[in-house]
Scaffold this motif. Structure first.
Motif, PDB file in Angstrom:
ATOM      1  N   GLY A 125      18.564  59.795  -6.038  1.00 32.11           N
ATOM      2  CA  GLY A 125      18.492  60.635  -4.856  1.00 32.11           C
ATOM      3  C   GLY A 125      19.097  62.006  -5.082  1.00 32.11           C
ATOM      4  N   LEU A 126      20.225  62.055  -5.782  1.00 40.01           N
ATOM      5  CA  LEU A 126      20.847  63.343  -6.082  1.00 40.01           C
ATOM      6  C   LEU A 126      19.927  64.220  -6.927  1.00 40.01           C
ATOM      7  CD1 LEU A 126      24.521  62.244  -6.902  1.00 40.01           C
ATOM      8  CD2 LEU A 126      23.748  63.519  -4.892  1.00 40.01           C
ATOM      9  N   LEU A 127      19.210  63.596  -7.844  1.00 44.73           N
ATOM     10  CA  LEU A 127      18.326  64.343  -8.737  1.00 44.73           C
ATOM     11  C   LEU A 127      17.055  64.811  -8.038  1.00 44.73           C
ATOM     12  CD1 LEU A 127      17.760  65.274 -11.691  1.00 44.73           C
ATOM     13  CD2 LEU A 127      16.667  63.039 -12.048  1.00 44.73           C
ATOM     14  N   LEU A 128      16.506  63.970  -7.174  1.00 45.85           N
ATOM     15  CA  LEU A 128      15.178  64.234  -6.624  1.00 45.85           C
ATOM     16  C   LEU A 128      15.177  64.727  -5.181  1.00 45.85           C
ATOM     17  CD1 LEU A 128      13.376  61.123  -8.165  1.00 45.85           C
ATOM     18  CD2 LEU A 128      13.059  63.524  -8.830  1.00 45.85           C
ATOM     19  N   ALA A 129      16.342  64.782  -4.531  1.00 47.93           N
ATOM     20  CA  ALA A 129      16.400  65.239  -3.138  1.00 47.93           C
ATOM     21  C   ALA A 129      15.765  66.613  -2.933  1.00 47.93           C
ATOM     22  CB  ALA A 129      17.845  65.235  -2.642  1.00 47.93           C
ATOM     23  N   PRO A 130      15.996  67.600  -3.803  1.00 50.17           N
ATOM     24  CA  PRO A 130      15.385  68.917  -3.580  1.00 50.17           C
ATOM     25  C   PRO A 130      13.856  68.903  -3.639  1.00 50.17           C
ATOM     26  CG  PRO A 130      17.235  69.088  -5.096  1.00 50.17           C
ATOM     27  CD  PRO A 130      16.948  67.637  -4.930  1.00 50.17           C
ATOM     28  N   PHE A 131      13.271  67.828  -4.172  1.00 53.25           N
ATOM     29  CA  PHE A 131      11.812  67.726  -4.265  1.00 53.25           C
ATOM     30  C   PHE A 131      11.228  66.803  -3.189  1.00 53.25           C
ATOM     31  CE2 PHE A 131      13.522  68.437  -8.551  1.00 53.25           C
ATOM     32  CZ  PHE A 131      12.907  69.643  -8.860  1.00 53.25           C
ATOM     33  N   GLY A 132      12.100  66.175  -2.377  1.00 56.07           N
ATOM     34  CA  GLY A 132      11.629  65.294  -1.318  1.00 56.07           C
ATOM     35  C   GLY A 132      12.067  63.850  -1.449  1.00 56.07           C
ATOM     36  N   GLY A 133      12.872  63.508  -2.465  1.00 52.34           N
ATOM     37  CA  GLY A 133      13.358  62.144  -2.622  1.00 52.34           C
ATOM     38  C   GLY A 133      14.554  61.920  -1.715  1.00 52.34           C
ATOM     39  N   TYR A 134      14.289  61.666  -0.448  1.00 58.19           N
ATOM     40  CA  TYR A 134      15.338  61.720   0.574  1.00 58.19           C
ATOM     41  C   TYR A 134      16.347  60.580   0.473  1.00 58.19           C
ATOM     42  CZ  TYR A 134      12.474  58.275   3.064  1.00 58.19           C
ATOM     43  OH  TYR A 134      11.761  57.153   3.403  1.00 58.19           O
ATOM     44  N   ALA A 135      15.926  59.381   0.078  1.00 57.41           N
ATOM     45  CA  ALA A 135      16.868  58.253  -0.072  1.00 57.41           C
ATOM     46  C   ALA A 135      16.175  57.101  -0.786  1.00 57.41           C
ATOM     47  CB  ALA A 135      17.395  57.797   1.289  1.00 57.41           C
ATOM     48  N   PHE A 136      16.857  56.523  -1.774  1.00 61.85           N
ATOM     49  CA  PHE A 136      16.352  55.363  -2.505  1.00 61.85           C
ATOM     50  C   PHE A 136      17.317  54.196  -2.303  1.00 61.85           C
ATOM     51  CE2 PHE A 136      14.870  59.119  -4.786  1.00 61.85           C
ATOM     52  CZ  PHE A 136      13.507  58.873  -4.856  1.00 61.85           C
ATOM     53  N   ASN A 137      16.767  52.985  -2.297  1.00 63.45           N
ATOM     54  CA  ASN A 137      17.598  51.802  -2.077  1.00 63.45           C
ATOM     55  C   ASN A 137      16.966  50.584  -2.736  1.00 63.45           C
ATOM     56  OD1 ASN A 137      16.203  52.512   0.924  1.00 63.45           O
ATOM     57  ND2 ASN A 137      15.633  50.548   0.003  1.00 63.45           N
ATOM     58  N   LEU A 138      17.688  49.484  -2.746  1.00 62.18           N
ATOM     59  CA  LEU A 138      17.152  48.224  -3.247  1.00 62.18           C
ATOM     60  C   LEU A 138      16.118  47.699  -2.256  1.00 62.18           C
ATOM     61  CD1 LEU A 138      20.492  46.576  -4.415  1.00 62.18           C
ATOM     62  CD2 LEU A 138      18.749  47.636  -5.854  1.00 62.18           C
ATOM     63  N   ALA A 139      15.014  47.210  -2.764  1.00 62.01           N
ATOM     64  CA  ALA A 139      13.959  46.669  -1.904  1.00 62.01           C
ATOM     65  C   ALA A 139      14.252  45.215  -1.571  1.00 62.01           C
ATOM     66  CB  ALA A 139      12.605  46.791  -2.601  1.00 62.01           C
ATOM     67  N   ALA A 140      13.744  44.756  -0.441  1.00 61.28           N
ATOM     68  CA  ALA A 140      13.888  43.360  -0.042  1.00 61.28           C
ATOM     69  C   ALA A 140      12.524  42.695   0.061  1.00 61.28           C
ATOM     70  CB  ALA A 140      14.637  43.261   1.291  1.00 61.28           C
ATOM     71  N   ILE A 141      11.678  43.205   0.957  1.00 64.38           N
ATOM     72  CA  ILE A 141      10.378  42.573   1.202  1.00 64.38           C
ATOM     73  C   ILE A 141       9.491  42.646  -0.031  1.00 64.38           C
ATOM     74  CG2 ILE A 141       8.296  42.693   2.619  1.00 64.38           C
ATOM     75  CD1 ILE A 141      10.222  43.945   4.799  1.00 64.38           C
ATOM     76  N   THR A 142       9.337  43.847  -0.578  1.00 63.59           N
ATOM     77  CA  THR A 142       8.483  43.991  -1.753  1.00 63.59           C
ATOM     78  C   THR A 142       9.103  43.320  -2.978  1.00 63.59           C
ATOM     79  OG1 THR A 142       9.465  46.187  -2.070  1.00 63.59           O
ATOM     80  CG2 THR A 142       7.341  46.089  -0.964  1.00 63.59           C
ATOM     81  N   ALA A 143      10.442  43.345  -3.058  1.00 63.55           N
ATOM     82  CA  ALA A 143      11.103  42.672  -4.183  1.00 63.55           C
ATOM     83  C   ALA A 143      10.872  41.175  -4.134  1.00 63.55           C
ATOM     84  CB  ALA A 143      12.599  42.977  -4.168  1.00 63.55           C
TER      85      ALA A 143
END
Length: 391
Positions: free
Chosen positions: A258-276
Motif C-alpha cells: 500500500g505504501l508503494l502503490l498508494a500514489p497510483f491508486g492502491g488504496y489498501a491491501f489486506n488478507l483475503a477471506a472469501i476468495t482465499a
C-alpha cells in the motif's frame, strides 16, 4: 523436497481453475464499488485505469510472493469495505485521499511489525474462528440458491454439473461447473463481450497531500474497517483451514504494498477471506500442501488484470451475475461445511460458535464496522460468560 523455483511443477488444472474462480469472484463482486470510490474522489478515466493497474499488481505480487515464500495459500485482496467508505466520501481531493491511503498503509505495517494483531488473533479459539469463516461464506451459498429465481436454467445446469463432478471426478468438479456455466450462458446469449475495451492500463502518479480532515475522516476509518472486516476474517479463514501462516509478516507485506502503490491508486491491501477460501478448500486440490499453487495462479491472474486494465475487467464483468454467484456458492460448499464442523465439534464452545456464526451471517453493520468483527465480539463475550459461570 522441491526447490522454491519449481512451484509450477505442483500446479494442476484444479488449482489453476481455483485461482481463476477466486479472481473472478473477487473482481466481479466488488469492482463496481472500486470504480465508484475512484469517481467519488474525482478520478479521471486515466486515474481510474491506474487504480486497476495498482490494485491488480499489488494483489498479484503479494499473493505470489507470500504463497511462494510460505508454501501456503495466502491470497490478498483490496479492501471492499474500504472502497465503500471511499465511495461515500465527499469534499476530498485525490491528493488528500492518497495521503490518507499512505497513513492507513503505514498503520497496517505498524500492526504487522509489532505483532499486535497476531497476538489478538491468537486469543480467538478455533471454534469461533471456524464459525466466523462459515458465517462469512454462508451468504455466498445462500446467494447461489437465490439465483435460481432469476436464472433457473443456468443455475440448475451448474448445480447438476457440480453433483456429477463430485461423484465422478471430485478434483475437477469446480472446473466442470465453470465450464458448464460459460457454455450455458453462451447458449442463452448472456455473455456480453461487445463492451470490452481492449487497452493496456498505465500508472498515473498522484502526489500526496496530508490534512487533518483526511486523516480523521478517511485514514483512520479505512484502517479500522480493513483490519476488522477484512484482515480478521482473512486470518480466521487460514486457521480454520489448518494453515498457520505468519500473520505479522503478511500484514507487513500488504501494508508495504500500500505504501508503494498508494500514489497510483492502491488504496489498501489486506488478507483475503472469501476468495482465499476457494484456494484453500479440497476443490482446489486434495493435498493441502499443494493448494498454495492456487493462490499463486490467482496472483498471476491478478497481475494480468492489472496490466490489461479495463479490457480484462470488462471480460469478467461480461459474465452473468448469476453465473458468478453460483460458481462462488458451489465452490465454497465444502469449506462452509468444514467450518461448521470445526465450530460445533466441541460442546463447550457451541453456544459461542453459533452466536458468532449467526451474527456474522446476518450482515450486521454498526459504527461503520462489518458483521465479521461483531461476530467475533459476540462469540468472545459468550466464552467470557461461560468462564465466569464455571469459576
Amino acid at each position: 523436497m522441491l526447490k522454491k523455483n519449481a512451484w509450477y511443477r505442483e500446479l494442476s488444472l484444479s488449482t489453476a481453475v481455483a485461482g481463476f474462480v477466486a479472481v473472478l469472484v473477487g473482481f466481479t463482486s466488488s469492482v463496481a464499488i472500486v470504480f465508484q470510490a475512484a469517481q467519488a474522489l474525482g478520478a479521471t478515466p486515466a486515474q481510474t485505469s491506474s487504480w486497476m493497474w495498482a490494485l491488480g499488481l499489488g494483489m498479484g505480487a503479494t499473493s505470489l510472493g507470500l504463497s511462494w515464500w510460505t508454501r501456503q495459500p495466502i491470497l490478498t485482496a483490496w479492501s471492499t469495505p474500504g472502497a465503500a467508505l471511499l465511495a461515500a466520501t465527499s469534499g476530498l481531493s485525490m491528493p488528500e485521499a492518497v495521503g490518507a491511503f499512505l497513513v492507513c498503509s503505514g498503520l497496517i505495517v505498524l500492526f504487522g511489525v509489532t505483532g499486535w494483531f497476531e497476538r489478538l488473533m491468537d486469543r480467538i479459539p478455533l471454534a469461533v474462528a471456524s464459525a466466523l469463516l462459515a458465517g462469512v461464506l454462508a451468504r455466498f451459498g445462500l446467494d447461489a440458491v437465490l439465483t435460481v429465481r432469476t436464472a433457473p436454467g443456468l443455475v440448475l445446469v451448474m448445480a447438476a454439473a457440480y453433483l456429477l463432478g463430485r461423484r465422478f471426478w471430485a478434483r475437477y468438479a469446480v472446473p466442470g461447473v465453470l465450464l458448464a456455466g460459460v457454455v450455458m450462458a453462451a447458449l442463452q446469449g448472456r455473455l456480453h463481450l461487445e463492451a470490452v475495451d481492449w487497452a493496456w492500463a498505465a500508472p498515473v502518479w498522484t502526489a500526496p497531500e496530508f490534512s487533518l480532515p483526511a486523516l480523521i475522516g478517511v485514514a483512520l476509518p479505512l484502517f479500522l474497517v480493513t483490519m476488522a472486516s477484512q484482515n480478521l476474517p482473512g486470518v480466521a479463514a487460514q486457521r480454520a483451514a489448518g494453515y498457520r501462516t505468519p500473520v505479522s509478516a503478511s500484514l507487513s507485506v500488504t501494508g508495504a504494498a500500500g505504501l508503494l502503490l498508494a500514489p497510483f491508486g492502491g488504496y489498501a491491501f489486506n488478507l483475503a477471506a472469501i476468495t482465499a477460501a476457494i484456494c484453500m478448500g479440497r476443490e482446489a486440490h486434495e493435498d493441502p500442501a499443494r493448494r498454495y499453487t492456487a493462490a499463486m495462479a490467482a496472483g498471476l491472474f491478478y497481475i494480468a488484470l492489472g496490466l490489461a486494465g479495463g479490457a480484462v475487467v470488462g471480460l469478467l464483468v461480461a459474465f452473468p451475475r448469476e453465473l458468478v454467484a453460483a460458481v462462488a456458492g458451489l465452490a465454497l460448499l465444502g469449506t462452509i461445511a468444514g467450518g461448521l464442523n470445526s465450530a460445533l465439534a466441541e460442546p463447550e464452545h457451541r453456544d459461542a460458535a453459533m452466536l458468532t456464526f449467526l451474527v456474522t451471517l446476518s450482515g450486521l453493520s454498526l459504527l461503520g464496522i462489518g458483521a465479521a468483527f461483531w461476530g467475533v465480539v459476540a462469540g468472545s463475550a459468550a466464552l467470557a460468560v461461560q468462564k465466569l459461570r464455571k469459576t
